[in-house]
Write a protein that holds these residues in place. Structure first.
Motif, short mmCIF file in Angstrom:
data_model
loop_
_atom_site.label_atom_id
_atom_site.label_comp_id
_atom_site.label_asym_id
_atom_site.label_seq_id
_atom_site.Cartn_x
_atom_site.Cartn_y
_atom_site.Cartn_z
N UNK A 1 6.05 -0.78 -2.71
CA UNK A 1 4.90 -0.13 -3.33
C UNK A 1 5.35 0.49 -4.65
N UNK A 2 4.62 0.19 -5.70
CA UNK A 2 4.92 0.69 -7.04
C UNK A 2 3.89 1.74 -7.44
N UNK A 3 4.30 2.67 -8.27
CA UNK A 3 3.42 3.75 -8.73
C UNK A 3 3.24 3.63 -10.24
N UNK A 4 1.98 3.45 -10.65
CA UNK A 4 1.68 3.35 -12.06
C UNK A 4 1.61 4.72 -12.72
N UNK B 1 -5.77 0.92 -2.93
CA UNK B 1 -6.27 2.27 -2.70
C UNK B 1 -5.24 2.97 -1.81
N UNK B 2 -5.28 4.29 -1.70
CA UNK B 2 -4.34 4.99 -0.81
C UNK B 2 -4.45 4.52 0.64
N UNK C 1 0.28 -0.08 -6.51
CA UNK C 1 0.18 -1.53 -6.49
C UNK C 1 1.42 -2.10 -5.82
N UNK C 2 1.30 -3.36 -5.42
CA UNK C 2 2.45 -4.09 -4.87
C UNK C 2 2.40 -5.50 -5.42
N UNK D 1 -2.69 1.14 0.90
CA UNK D 1 -1.24 1.34 0.81
C UNK D 1 -0.68 1.78 2.16
N UNK D 2 -1.35 2.72 2.80
CA UNK D 2 -0.89 3.20 4.12
C UNK D 2 -0.93 2.06 5.15
N UNK D 3 -2.01 1.31 5.15
CA UNK D 3 -2.15 0.19 6.09
C UNK D 3 -1.04 -0.85 5.86
#
Length: 66
Positions: free
Chosen positions: A49-52, A29-30, A58-59, A33-35
């Motif tokens: 961090x990857x962006x679908x 979740x966003x 996701x990572x 990801x930030x955490x």
């Protein structure tokens, strides 16, 4: 090309255009990801961090577990 009806995994594309199994990734979740970004910087650990295509974040599982 082989196809199987009982396949329990899917392929996803990383930011470099390579295909990998979704068994090797963790969807985020966003907030997660930030955490993870903050924690990886604090502990000097690598995080990619990857962006679908659907806007999913996701990572890699091995980075998430560190």
């Amino acid at each position: 090309m082989e196809t199987k009806e009982d396949r329990s995994w899917h392929l996803i594309r990383n930011n470099n255009g390579e295909w990998i199994s979704d068994d090797n990734v963790v969807f985020l979740s966003p907030q997660e990801e930030r955490h993870l970004r903050i924690m990886s910087k604090l502990h000097h650990k690598p995080l990619s961090i990857q962006h679908g295509a659907d806007g999913l974040l996701w990572c890699y599982k091995h980075e998430y577990n560190i």
